[in-house]
Design a protein around this motif. Structure first.
Motif, PDB file in Angstrom:
ATOM      1  N   LEU A   9      30.420 -46.501  14.741  1.00 14.88           N
ATOM      2  CA  LEU A   9      30.255 -45.058  14.657  1.00 14.88           C
ATOM      3  C   LEU A   9      31.256 -44.351  15.565  1.00 14.88           C
ATOM      4  CD1 LEU A   9      28.338 -43.249  13.045  1.00 14.88           C
ATOM      5  CD2 LEU A   9      26.885 -43.141  15.058  1.00 14.88           C
ATOM      6  N   LEU A  78      28.596 -37.963   6.018  1.00 13.37           N
ATOM      7  CA  LEU A  78      28.662 -38.606   7.328  1.00 13.37           C
ATOM      8  C   LEU A  78      29.869 -38.121   8.129  1.00 13.37           C
ATOM      9  CD1 LEU A  78      27.508 -40.573   9.373  1.00 13.37           C
ATOM     10  CD2 LEU A  78      28.729 -42.421   8.175  1.00 13.37           C
ATOM     11  N   LEU A  82      29.454 -36.316  11.712  1.00 13.28           N
ATOM     12  CA  LEU A  82      30.079 -36.830  12.942  1.00 13.28           C
ATOM     13  C   LEU A  82      30.991 -35.783  13.578  1.00 13.28           C
ATOM     14  CD1 LEU A  82      30.912 -40.508  11.934  1.00 13.28           C
ATOM     15  CD2 LEU A  82      29.073 -39.690  13.425  1.00 13.28           C
TER      16      LEU A  82
END
Length: 130
Positions: A9, A78, A82
């Motif tokens: 991540l 995503l 982020l």
């Protein structure tokens, strides 16, 4: 050579930051703009499932074209999430862990004894806990 553990991540977050910086997009990556873009991308994910029956929706990934669209929209959601977290200084994993812990207290398993959840002052969505 050891096999790669795959993307992290933090590594992906850094790549997104560098990607935007290399294109001089930082002035546009405000919390409001990123939240708006996140909503748009989530809507595009929803669009794939619009008008499908539950049975049809459960087989979307069996169709290569639709599966490709789902993966692309998940990636877009995503990516914007982020970037939003970077812009506002939120660690998404820490935030999610804290939210799950609060929901476990607020919505105990059936038959489990738990302290009374705090008053929320309004309707509560049992899925999101908000």
């Amino acid at each position: 050579m050891a096999p790669s553990a795959g993307p992290t991540l933090e590594g992906l977050r850094q790549r997104l930051t560098e990607f935007a910086a290399a294109r001089r997009w930082e002035p546009f990556h405000t919390p409001k703009n990123l939240a708006s873009a996140l909503t748009v991308e989530a809507g595009e994910l929803l669009e794939i499932f619009q008008w499908l029956t539950p049975e049809q929706a459960s087989t979307v990934m069996a169709d290569p074209d639709r599966a490709h669209r789902v993966r692309d929209e998940v990636a877009d959601v995503l990516a914007y999430l982020l970037q939003f977290c970077t812009a506002v200084g939120v660690d998404p994993l820490t935030a999610l862990e804290a939210k799950i812990e609060r929901n476990e207290l607020r919505f105990p398993r059936p038959g489990a004894t738990a302290p009374e959840p705090p008053a929320t002052g309004g309707d509560v969505n049992p899925v999101s806990g908000s």
